[in-house]
Design a protein around this motif. Structure first.
Motif, PDB file in Angstrom:
ATOM      1  N   GLY A  62     -10.958   0.092  -3.881  1.00  0.00           N
ATOM      2  CA  GLY A  62     -10.472   1.047  -2.887  1.00  0.00           C
ATOM      3  C   GLY A  62      -9.136   1.640  -3.298  1.00  0.00           C
ATOM      4  N   VAL A  63      -8.247   0.793  -3.793  1.00  0.00           N
ATOM      5  CA  VAL A  63      -6.947   1.268  -4.273  1.00  0.00           C
ATOM      6  C   VAL A  63      -7.158   2.198  -5.471  1.00  0.00           C
ATOM      7  CG1 VAL A  63      -4.744   0.597  -5.286  1.00  0.00           C
ATOM      8  CG2 VAL A  63      -5.746  -0.779  -3.441  1.00  0.00           C
ATOM      9  N   TYR A  65      -9.711   3.985  -6.214  1.00  0.00           N
ATOM     10  CA  TYR A  65     -10.286   5.263  -5.773  1.00  0.00           C
ATOM     11  C   TYR A  65      -9.169   6.205  -5.335  1.00  0.00           C
ATOM     12  CZ  TYR A  65     -13.013   8.550  -2.941  1.00  0.00           C
ATOM     13  OH  TYR A  65     -13.568   9.682  -2.397  1.00  0.00           O
ATOM     14  N   ARG A  66      -8.233   5.673  -4.576  1.00  0.00           N
ATOM     15  CA  ARG A  66      -7.100   6.470  -4.092  1.00  0.00           C
ATOM     16  C   ARG A  66      -6.223   6.948  -5.258  1.00  0.00           C
ATOM     17  NH1 ARG A  66      -3.834   8.019   0.581  1.00  0.00           N
ATOM     18  NH2 ARG A  66      -1.689   7.674   0.029  1.00  0.00           N
ATOM     19  N   LEU A  69      -7.924   9.732  -7.043  1.00  0.00           N
ATOM     20  CA  LEU A  69      -7.893  11.009  -6.321  1.00  0.00           C
ATOM     21  C   LEU A  69      -6.628  11.776  -6.681  1.00  0.00           C
ATOM     22  CD1 LEU A  69      -9.143  10.224  -2.699  1.00  0.00           C
ATOM     23  CD2 LEU A  69     -10.251  11.645  -4.414  1.00  0.00           C
ATOM     24  N   VAL A 140     -14.743   0.055   0.673  1.00  0.00           N
ATOM     25  CA  VAL A 140     -13.963   0.802  -0.325  1.00  0.00           C
ATOM     26  C   VAL A 140     -13.655   2.215   0.164  1.00  0.00           C
ATOM     27  CG1 VAL A 140     -14.048   1.834  -2.629  1.00  0.00           C
ATOM     28  CG2 VAL A 140     -14.858  -0.505  -2.287  1.00  0.00           C
ATOM     29  N   LEU A 141     -14.635   2.844   0.789  1.00  0.00           N
ATOM     30  CA  LEU A 141     -14.514   4.268   1.119  1.00  0.00           C
ATOM     31  C   LEU A 141     -14.234   4.527   2.595  1.00  0.00           C
ATOM     32  CD1 LEU A 141     -17.488   5.638  -1.043  1.00  0.00           C
ATOM     33  CD2 LEU A 141     -15.062   5.592  -1.615  1.00  0.00           C
TER      34      LEU A 141
END
Lengths: 181, 281
Positions: A62-63, A65-66, A69, A140-141
């Motif tokens: 999750g981290v 993914y951020r 981005l 995660v999202l």
């Protein structure tokens, strides 16, 4: 070493490879190290919030993914610059590590995937590359597991359509070329 | 043509890093990182020693803390530098909460001002990033879609990455309302630094079996079927593009949102002649 330090070291040693792989699957080689470092800086800052056991890796994803981005924004700018330079006849020298050699099918898969909504692309990758379960992808999202299930099903269907379209276009191009001869 | 099962296999095979354990990180990965943390820790120690003598020297046990601090400072510096380069559109007062922004965004959406609506979205947000999303929004705005908040917006998750806001909403637009179709549901908006990143709302028009949009599809198809007979010239202009059906708003041509404006001129006539519409809400 404090318990906090030990906990961080344990997380780093246990999951560094998976996070590196996650980033490498989505970024050029020269961008990976920074992204991985950013992920673990965040993990250190929020060490008390990092869930334990099987929840740790999805939390790190999750981290990541951020982080990605943010990184994609600068990548998009760089690609625009590269295109602009290219239009002026200036080519950025290729860096061998930039590219992982993919066969033709895989290249087409990547191209077809890029036509999907970003969140659907990520759901596909998390499911089929990171092999996360629906509930883990949902964590995660920040989605609901049911939404993940539906989106995944729809994304696979759309990906198949996009892939077949690309195949058709490629087939037509070959046929036209053949006709010209 | 390949099937979805074959697609799944191809996607798995396209994984650029199928086996993380096979990555050669021994020389430049983990070991180097740990050494680097230690080196940075020692560098910090040297600098502090010059200035404040022994008392500020980190204890060996604290090297992780110091290393992390250094990384944190570097990270913050990088983020600050990054943001200075890429400030993006500034649409909201940084003191506003995500709920404030969500409410303002909904108000803006209801004005039908597409460009103003875009300003609420992050550069990588779906609405800015995806032509399909923009197309759908422009169609719905052309249909004068209104979003009414029926349950107060609340922050349901602050997660480690983003803030998620949910609002209970009632949605209706002039085109579907003619057929008696409207919807209530939850609007689920994901924020990244006070800007919209993605709308992860479950399908508002889902039926009891979990199928999305069937009600809409039926309405669209019957409308266009009628239009092709009653007004073939209009149908020729706005009829659906069979070669590129729009996957979550089927039945409309992909090329031009203004087709909705034309469709609005005929929808009441269609409903008046239809045996199936308007449906009972």
């Amino acid at each position: 070493m404090t318990s906090r330090d030990a906990r961080f070291a344990e997380i780093y040693e246990s999951h560094h490879r998976q996070i590196y792989a996650y980033c490498r699957r989505r970024l050029d080689a020269d961008e990976v190290e920074d992204a991985v470092a950013d992920v673990f800086v965040t993990a250190w800052r929020k060490i008390d919030d990092v869930p334990s056991d099987s929840q740790t890796l999805p939390w790190l994803y999750g981290v990541a993914y951020r982080v990605l981005l943010h990184q994609w924004r600068s990548s998009a700018r760089r690609r625009r610059l590269s295109r602009r330079l290219s239009s002026l006849g200036v080519e950025r020298p290729a860096i061998p590590e930039d590219y992982i050699v993919l066969n033709q099918d895989s290249q087409r898969v990547i191209e077809a995937t890029s036509r999907l909504k970003p969140i659907d692309q990520e759901i596909l990758r998390l499911s089929l590359w990171e092999e996360l379960r629906h509930a883990e992808i949902a964590d995660v999202l920040d989605l609901k597991a049911e939404a993940v299930r539906k989106r995944l099903s729809r994304a696979l269907s759309n990906l198949t359509n996009e892939f077949n379209s690309l195949e058709k276009v490629a087939g037509n191009a070959v046929a036209q070329k053949g006709g010209a001869w | 043509m390949i099937t979805e099962d074959q697609m799944r296999t191809l996607f798995v095979e396209a994984n650029p890093v199928p086996d993380p354990d096979a990555l050669d990180l021994t020389s430049e990965g983990l070991a180097t990182d740990l050494a680097e943390f230690t080196r940075r820790s020692n560098d910090m120690t040297d600098l502090k020693t010059r200035k404040t003598q022994e008392e500020s020297r980190p204890k060996p046990e604290g090297r992780w803390l110091v290393a992390a601090f250094v990384i944190l400072v570097l990270g913050i510096g990088a983020v600050v530098a990054f943001q200075a380069r890429d400030s993006g559109p500034v649409v909201a007062d940084p003191d506003l909460t995500e709920i404030d922004v969500a409410m303002a965004a909904i108000d803006t959406y209801n004005t039908g001002d597409f460009e103003a609506w875009l300003e609420y979205w992050a550069p990588v947000g779906d609405e800015r990033d995806l032509a399909d999303e923009q197309f759908l929004t422009q169609i719905l705005m052309a249909a004068n879609e209104r979003v009414e908040v029926t349950e107060p917006c609340v922050i349901v998750s602050t997660g480690q990455t983003r803030t998620v806001v949910e609002c209970g909403i009632y949605v209706v637009d002039d085109f579907h309302a003619a057929g008696g179709i409207d919807s209530t549901g939850e609007w689920r908006l994901v924020f990244d630094e006070n800007m919209l990143l993605v709308d992860t709302t479950n399908d508002l028009y889902e039926d009891e079996a979990g199928n999305c949009c069937r009600e809409l599809e039926n309405f669209h198809h019957q409308f266009h079927s009628w239009l092709s007979t009653a007004h073939p010239d209009v149908f020729a202009e706005i009829g659906p593009d069979r070669t590129s059906d729009y996957w979550y708003f089927p039945g409309f041509a992909k090329g031009d949102p203004s087709h909705m404006t034309i469709a609005l001129q005929y929808v009441d006539e269609f409903v008046a002649q239809s045996d199936n519409y308007p449906i009972d809400s």
